[in-house]
Design a protein around this motif. Structure first.
Motif, PDB file in Angstrom:
ATOM      1  N   VAL A   1       0.836  -1.203   0.000  1.00  0.00           N
ATOM      2  CA  VAL A   1       0.000   0.000   0.000  1.00  0.00           C
ATOM      3  C   VAL A   1       0.872   1.255   0.000  1.00  0.00           C
ATOM      4  O   VAL A   1       0.620   2.205  -0.747  1.00  0.00           O
ATOM      5  CB  VAL A   1      -0.947  -0.002   1.219  1.00  0.00           C
ATOM      6  N   VAL A   2       1.889   1.254   0.826  1.00  0.00           N
ATOM      7  CA  VAL A   2       2.713   2.449   0.992  1.00  0.00           C
ATOM      8  C   VAL A   2       3.607   2.692  -0.220  1.00  0.00           C
ATOM      9  O   VAL A   2       3.874   3.833  -0.582  1.00  0.00           O
ATOM     10  CB  VAL A   2       3.544   2.347   2.297  1.00  0.00           C
ATOM     11  N   SER A   3       4.048   1.632  -0.867  1.00  0.00           N
ATOM     12  CA  SER A   3       4.994   1.806  -1.967  1.00  0.00           C
ATOM     13  C   SER A   3       4.314   2.208  -3.275  1.00  0.00           C
ATOM     14  O   SER A   3       4.939   2.175  -4.327  1.00  0.00           O
ATOM     15  CB  SER A   3       5.797   0.531  -2.178  1.00  0.00           C
ATOM     16  N   GLY A   4       3.061   2.589  -3.215  1.00  0.00           N
ATOM     17  CA  GLY A   4       2.367   3.084  -4.407  1.00  0.00           C
ATOM     18  C   GLY A   4       2.944   4.427  -4.828  1.00  0.00           C
ATOM     19  O   GLY A   4       3.884   4.952  -4.243  1.00  0.00           O
ATOM     20  N   TYR A   5       2.407   4.962  -5.865  1.00  0.00           N
ATOM     21  CA  TYR A   5       2.892   6.247  -6.383  1.00  0.00           C
ATOM     22  C   TYR A   5       2.153   7.379  -5.697  1.00  0.00           C
ATOM     23  O   TYR A   5       1.304   8.047  -6.278  1.00  0.00           O
ATOM     24  CB  TYR A   5       2.698   6.300  -7.897  1.00  0.00           C
ATOM     25  N   TRP A   6       2.474   7.610  -4.441  1.00  0.00           N
ATOM     26  CA  TRP A   6       1.844   8.655  -3.655  1.00  0.00           C
ATOM     27  C   TRP A   6       2.736   9.885  -3.647  1.00  0.00           C
ATOM     28  O   TRP A   6       3.951   9.778  -3.610  1.00  0.00           O
ATOM     29  CB  TRP A   6       1.654   8.194  -2.206  1.00  0.00           C
ATOM     30  N   PRO A   7       2.146  11.058  -3.634  1.00  0.00           N
ATOM     31  CA  PRO A   7       2.952  12.257  -3.383  1.00  0.00           C
ATOM     32  C   PRO A   7       3.555  12.177  -1.972  1.00  0.00           C
ATOM     33  O   PRO A   7       3.019  11.505  -1.093  1.00  0.00           O
ATOM     34  CB  PRO A   7       1.949  13.406  -3.470  1.00  0.00           C
ATOM     35  N   ALA A   8       4.664  12.854  -1.773  1.00  0.00           N
ATOM     36  CA  ALA A   8       5.405  12.738  -0.513  1.00  0.00           C
ATOM     37  C   ALA A   8       4.551  13.104   0.698  1.00  0.00           C
ATOM     38  O   ALA A   8       4.624  12.445   1.737  1.00  0.00           O
ATOM     39  CB  ALA A   8       6.651  13.614  -0.564  1.00  0.00           C
ATOM     40  N   ARG A   9       3.713  14.123   0.588  1.00  0.00           N
ATOM     41  CA  ARG A   9       2.928  14.522   1.758  1.00  0.00           C
ATOM     42  C   ARG A   9       1.879  13.482   2.130  1.00  0.00           C
ATOM     43  O   ARG A   9       1.533  13.330   3.292  1.00  0.00           O
ATOM     44  CB  ARG A   9       2.293  15.890   1.553  1.00  0.00           C
ATOM     45  N   TYR A  10       1.358  12.742   1.139  1.00  0.00           N
ATOM     46  CA  TYR A  10       0.402  11.680   1.440  1.00  0.00           C
ATOM     47  C   TYR A  10       1.106  10.435   1.956  1.00  0.00           C
ATOM     48  O   TYR A  10       0.586   9.736   2.825  1.00  0.00           O
ATOM     49  CB  TYR A  10      -0.419  11.330   0.207  1.00  0.00           C
ATOM     50  N   GLU A  11       2.278  10.144   1.422  1.00  0.00           N
ATOM     51  CA  GLU A  11       2.993   8.942   1.852  1.00  0.00           C
ATOM     52  C   GLU A  11       3.399   9.030   3.321  1.00  0.00           C
ATOM     53  O   GLU A  11       3.368   8.032   4.041  1.00  0.00           O
ATOM     54  CB  GLU A  11       4.228   8.708   0.984  1.00  0.00           C
ATOM     55  N   VAL A  12       3.747  10.216   3.780  1.00  0.00           N
ATOM     56  CA  VAL A  12       4.104  10.388   5.193  1.00  0.00           C
ATOM     57  C   VAL A  12       2.902  10.051   6.076  1.00  0.00           C
ATOM     58  O   VAL A  12       3.030   9.351   7.094  1.00  0.00           O
ATOM     59  CB  VAL A  12       4.597  11.834   5.445  1.00  0.00           C
ATOM     60  N   VAL A  13       1.742  10.529   5.709  1.00  0.00           N
ATOM     61  CA  VAL A  13       0.531  10.255   6.497  1.00  0.00           C
ATOM     62  C   VAL A  13       0.189   8.767   6.441  1.00  0.00           C
ATOM     63  O   VAL A  13      -0.151   8.161   7.461  1.00  0.00           O
ATOM     64  CB  VAL A  13      -0.650  11.113   5.975  1.00  0.00           C
ATOM     65  N   ILE A  14       0.290   8.166   5.262  1.00  0.00           N
ATOM     66  CA  ILE A  14      -0.015   6.742   5.127  1.00  0.00           C
ATOM     67  C   ILE A  14       0.943   5.912   5.966  1.00  0.00           C
ATOM     68  O   ILE A  14       0.538   4.980   6.660  1.00  0.00           O
ATOM     69  CB  ILE A  14       0.015   6.328   3.647  1.00  0.00           C
ATOM     70  N   ARG A  15       2.236   6.234   5.918  1.00  0.00           N
ATOM     71  CA  ARG A  15       3.210   5.492   6.731  1.00  0.00           C
ATOM     72  C   ARG A  15       2.934   5.660   8.221  1.00  0.00           C
ATOM     73  O   ARG A  15       3.153   4.739   8.998  1.00  0.00           O
ATOM     74  CB  ARG A  15       4.625   5.941   6.410  1.00  0.00           C
ATOM     75  N   ALA A  16       2.461   6.825   8.617  1.00  0.00           N
ATOM     76  CA  ALA A  16       2.173   7.057  10.034  1.00  0.00           C
ATOM     77  C   ALA A  16       0.920   6.316  10.492  1.00  0.00           C
ATOM     78  O   ALA A  16       0.853   5.852  11.632  1.00  0.00           O
ATOM     79  CB  ALA A  16       2.015   8.552  10.295  1.00  0.00           C
ATOM     80  N   LEU A  17      -0.061   6.193   9.615  1.00  0.00           N
ATOM     81  CA  LEU A  17      -1.344   5.610  10.019  1.00  0.00           C
ATOM     82  C   LEU A  17      -1.457   4.110   9.776  1.00  0.00           C
ATOM     83  O   LEU A  17      -2.208   3.432  10.477  1.00  0.00           O
ATOM     84  CB  LEU A  17      -2.493   6.326   9.310  1.00  0.00           C
ATOM     85  N   VAL A  18      -0.760   3.599   8.774  1.00  0.00           N
ATOM     86  CA  VAL A  18      -0.882   2.182   8.435  1.00  0.00           C
ATOM     87  C   VAL A  18       0.264   1.435   9.097  1.00  0.00           C
ATOM     88  O   VAL A  18       1.430   1.637   8.775  1.00  0.00           O
ATOM     89  CB  VAL A  18      -0.867   1.978   6.904  1.00  0.00           C
ATOM     90  N   ASP A  19      -0.085   0.575  10.035  1.00  0.00           N
ATOM     91  CA  ASP A  19       0.900  -0.183  10.782  1.00  0.00           C
ATOM     92  C   ASP A  19       0.491  -1.655  10.774  1.00  0.00           C
ATOM     93  O   ASP A  19      -0.699  -1.974  10.632  1.00  0.00           O
ATOM     94  CB  ASP A  19       0.966   0.356  12.213  1.00  0.00           C
ATOM     95  N   GLU A  20       1.450  -2.548  10.952  1.00  0.00           N
ATOM     96  CA  GLU A  20       1.147  -3.977  10.941  1.00  0.00           C
ATOM     97  C   GLU A  20       0.149  -4.336  12.034  1.00  0.00           C
ATOM     98  O   GLU A  20      -0.780  -5.119  11.808  1.00  0.00           O
ATOM     99  CB  GLU A  20       2.432  -4.807  11.123  1.00  0.00           C
ATOM    100  N   ARG A  21       0.329  -3.760  13.214  1.00  0.00           N
ATOM    101  CA  ARG A  21      -0.577  -4.070  14.328  1.00  0.00           C
ATOM    102  C   ARG A  21      -1.995  -3.635  14.008  1.00  0.00           C
ATOM    103  O   ARG A  21      -2.957  -4.341  14.329  1.00  0.00           O
ATOM    104  CB  ARG A  21      -0.106  -3.364  15.599  1.00  0.00           C
ATOM    105  N   GLN A  22      -2.142  -2.475  13.378  1.00  0.00           N
ATOM    106  CA  GLN A  22      -3.471  -1.978  13.052  1.00  0.00           C
ATOM    107  C   GLN A  22      -4.151  -2.851  11.999  1.00  0.00           C
ATOM    108  O   GLN A  22      -5.362  -3.071  12.065  1.00  0.00           O
ATOM    109  CB  GLN A  22      -3.379  -0.543  12.557  1.00  0.00           C
ATOM    110  N   ILE A  23      -3.376  -3.342  11.039  1.00  0.00           N
ATOM    111  CA  ILE A  23      -3.958  -4.195   9.997  1.00  0.00           C
ATOM    112  C   ILE A  23      -4.447  -5.504  10.601  1.00  0.00           C
ATOM    113  O   ILE A  23      -5.563  -5.963  10.320  1.00  0.00           O
ATOM    114  CB  ILE A  23      -2.940  -4.438   8.871  1.00  0.00           C
TER     115      ILE A  23
END
Length: 111
Positions: free
Chosen positions: A51-73
């Protein structure tokens, strides 16, 4: 008024109970099946990277990396599973309640 409150609070109670039961189910699964739990976390890590390694702009990727975690999934998966189980367990009660309320009011006529 009573029926409106019940229609509002019963689904909220269902969500709250499924969140708690999801955490309990994850804990029980973790305690009794640690190897399977480790595999779930590894699998969720690969999903996260996909999910994170998609073609996201940098500002969105930071938020995605912060919110998407293995424990949460993994936790989300257990919560979804408990919601499904709760729904299946509650289905006979809802059907019985609906049959009881329709017998009091008589058959419903189509509009």
């Amino acid at each position: 008024m009573h029926r409106t409150a019940a229609r509002f609070f019963l689904p909220l109670g269902n969500v709250a109970v499924s969140l708690i039961l999801g955490a309990v189910a994850l804990g029980v699964f973790w305690y009794y099946l640690p190897d399977a739990t480790l595999q779930l976390f590894k699998w969720s890590g690969s999903i996260r990277e996909g999910v994170v390694s998609g073609y996201w702009p940098a500002r969105y990727e930071v938020v995605i990396r912060a919110l998407v975690d293995e424990r949460q999934i993994v936790y989300m998966g257990f919560v979804l599973a408990t919601r499904i189980v709760l729904g299946l367990l509650m289905m006979p009660l809802y059907r019985k309640r609906d049959a009881h309320s329709s017998s009091e009011t008589g058959p419903m006529l189509p509009l």
